[in-house]
Design an enzyme around this catalytic site. Structure first.
Site, short mmCIF file in Angstrom:
data_model
loop_
_atom_site.label_atom_id
_atom_site.label_comp_id
_atom_site.label_asym_id
_atom_site.label_seq_id
_atom_site.Cartn_x
_atom_site.Cartn_y
_atom_site.Cartn_z
N GLU A 95 -45.51 8.96 32.20
CA GLU A 95 -45.81 7.97 33.24
C GLU A 95 -45.49 8.47 34.64
O GLU A 95 -44.59 7.96 35.30
CB GLU A 95 -44.99 6.70 32.97
CG GLU A 95 -45.23 6.11 31.60
CD GLU A 95 -44.22 5.03 31.22
OE1 GLU A 95 -44.59 4.15 30.45
OE2 GLU A 95 -43.06 5.09 31.69
N CYS A 138 -33.63 -2.99 64.01
CA CYS A 138 -32.29 -3.28 64.49
C CYS A 138 -31.24 -2.93 63.45
O CYS A 138 -30.52 -3.80 62.94
CB CYS A 138 -32.20 -4.74 64.89
SG CYS A 138 -33.37 -5.11 66.19
C1 LIG Z 1 -40.47 4.29 37.94
C2 LIG Z 1 -40.95 4.54 36.58
C3 LIG Z 1 -41.90 5.52 36.35
C4 LIG Z 1 -42.43 6.43 37.45
O1 LIG Z 1 -41.45 7.25 37.97
P1 LIG Z 1 -41.86 8.45 38.98
O2 LIG Z 1 -40.56 9.00 39.40
O3 LIG Z 1 -42.61 7.81 40.09
O4 LIG Z 1 -42.69 9.38 38.21
C5 LIG Z 1 -42.36 5.69 35.07
N1 LIG Z 1 -41.90 4.92 34.05
C6 LIG Z 1 -40.99 3.95 34.25
C7 LIG Z 1 -40.55 3.13 33.11
C8 LIG Z 1 -40.48 3.73 35.50
O5 LIG Z 1 -39.56 2.78 35.69
#
Ligand SMILES: *Cc1c(COP(=O)(O)O)cnc(C)c1O
Length: 487
Positions: free
Chosen positions: A331, A406
């Site tokens: 992901e 600010c």
């Molecule tokens: C934030 C997140 C990602 C993406 O993370 P990156 O550092 O942007 O690649 C993928 N999976 C889950 C479950 C996340 O919380």
């Protein structure tokens, strides 16, 4: 002569550049790893995106503005889809879910869909963006440690491909909503594997004191699986999920995570006789914000990740030679969206502040700040920047770029060399702001948020419009107080 005019700051720690930041030979130079692929200086020295000068962008759309190189975003997405996944063909294949929380709007959701990636969402709002562009439900994942019943209903009605469950209460909730809708909910189990990665290091711990997931060491992950299996046909158990951190540059943390997931995966095969079809290793691949970072390409990552997954799957192969291997998913958010955009600001003031005897810090104030990029204030993140509207023959001057808000912590770029002759009205560009900047933006000080301008083939298009004062006032429903009669 004041120290900064020589381009050198002698100071007892004050006003000095950090060690990783060398004084540049040429202060106009662009480091390719920091910029979208189609950004370069044109023959006038103006920063341009596929030929479109930023001076035109500033004239037509104003500043501050996020400028997104559409082809760069798409080609990073494709590199993950093709180069990252290819080495997994020899294992059981891999899928890429773009993590929408990095940056999502309708246009981006369409690009992700067109390029054949899946989409990771973590709220009903992100899901609504996906629904608006007709993103196929089966290619969407829903995350979150506290999804509402309404969000679960929205996701299951739309037919999302996976809901990553995060608590025992949620297992009950998902089963109830699935029953109410007469559907089967495909679920993954968010496992806290006891690995936390930060850039170049990771730490392996037995327990993790954090809100996400079911702990592996504490036995909760196993209990969650038993609870899901006990729900019978309402829940379809797809597999295990872990996400170990963000801005990670080497795969050793993923190796530990994969090892621990495979052990649990194998245990589930032993105990329940279930060969879960999927395994998700999350996101977190790092990008270059400054010259100190050198990330791996998606192809290099894929090769290393496929090799380590293949190694760790041995335990499953040995115990269950006939069981199909799980398909891997990842992901990435930052690694796709982050490098494809920069923020364009106009300098409003340049102020020299004496911070110690004979040590000066030059504060450069821009027309944005922690409302459009909170990462520096929130995480102490490092950024870089360059003079964008022209080149200069002046020597380098160490500056701190700050916002207009600010708060004294309202810093955009902690330390950078800009040409010594910068003046109000100059444009500067901060690269690497495609991820977690617009998505974390806010209206602090009643500051309308900047637009996102996508550029492709030299043509600019607004994909998220600039917020207006009227937008802000529209939320404010207080009636004017009736006039008091003055006696
Ligand atoms: C934030 C997140 C990602 C993406 O993370 P990156 O550092 O942007 O690649 C993928 N999976 C889950 C479950 C996340 O919380």
């Amino acid at each position: 002569m004041r120290a900064h005019e020589a381009g050198i700051l002698h100071a007892d720690g004050y006003g000095a550049a950090p060690q990783w930041l060398p004084t540049p030979q040429d202060v106009n130079e662009l480091l390719p790893q920091l910029w979208p692929a189609n950004v370069e200086r044109n023959t006038d020295g103006v920063l341009a995106v596929s030929g479109l000068p930023v001076t035109d962008i500033a004239r037509d759309f104003g500043t501050a503005a996020y400028v997104l190189d559409e082809d760069d975003f798409r080609s990073r997405a494709r590199a993950f889809r093709d180069d990252f996944t290819a080495p997994f063909d020899a294992v059981a294949g891999a899928d890429v879910y773009y993590a929408g929380k990095a940056f999502l709007c309708s246009a981006v959701a369409r690009w992700v869909m067109d390029e054949g990636l899946n989409l990771d969402t973590c709220s009903g709002g992100e899901l609504a963006v996906a629904q608006r562009v007709g993103f196929p439900g089966e290619r969407i994942a829903l995350h979150g440690n506290n999804k509402s019943v309404a969000e679960l209903r929205q996701a299951l009605s739309y037919g999302v491909g996976r809901i990553v469950v995060d608590s025992f209460a949620e297992i009950d909730r998902v089963a109830e909503v699935a029953a109410e809708l007469g559907v089967v909910a495909p679920v993954m189990v968010r496992v806290t594997v006891g690995v936390e990665a930060h850039t170049h290091e990771f730490i392996a711990t037995a327990h993790e004191d954090q809100k996400f997931g079911f702990s592996l060491a504490g036995g909760q992950a196993r209990a969650a699986i038993d609870a899901i299996v006990a729900k019978g046909d309402r829940l379809r158990l797809l597999g295990l999920h872990s996400h170990i951190g963000s801005q990670i540059f080497d795969v050793s943390g993923f190796e530990i995570a994969a090892r621990r997931l495979v052990a649990l995966h194998t245990e589930v095969a032993d105990v329940h006789g279930i060969a879960m079809p999927e395994m998700d290793l999350g996101g977190g691949y790092g990008i270059a914000y400054t010259s100190e970072h050198s990330p791996l390409t998606p192809g290099e990552l894929g090769t290393q990740m496929a090799a380590l997954v293949d190694r760790e799957l041995k335990e499953l192969r040995d115990g269950h030679p006939d069981a199909p291997l799980p398909r891997i998913s990842i992901e990435p958010g930052r690694a796709i969206a982050g490098p494809s955009a920069f923020t364009l600001y106009e300098i409003g003031t340049v102020k020299d502040v004496e911070v110690a005897h004979d040590a000066i810090r030059s504060y450069v104030s821009v027309d944005g700040g922690m409302s459009d990029n909170v990462r520096t204030a929130l995480y102490g993140a490092d950024y870089s920047c360059t003079l964008a509207g022209r080149t200069s023959t002046a020597g380098p001057r160490l500056v701190r770029v700050v916002g207009r808000h600010c708060e004294s912590g309202d810093i955009v770029v902690m330390d950078e060399y800009l040409p010594a002759d910068i003046v109000p009205g100059d444009l500067i560009a901060v690269p690497g702001t495609g991820a977690y900047c617009r998505s974390l933006s806010n209206q602090y000080n009643h500051t309308p948020r900047p637009p996102v301008i996508a550029v492709r083939d030299g043509v600019a298009r607004v994909i998220v419009r600039r917020e207006t004062i009227d937008d802000l006032l529209a939320l404010d429903v207080d009636e004017p107080a009736p006039l008091q009669e003055v006696r």
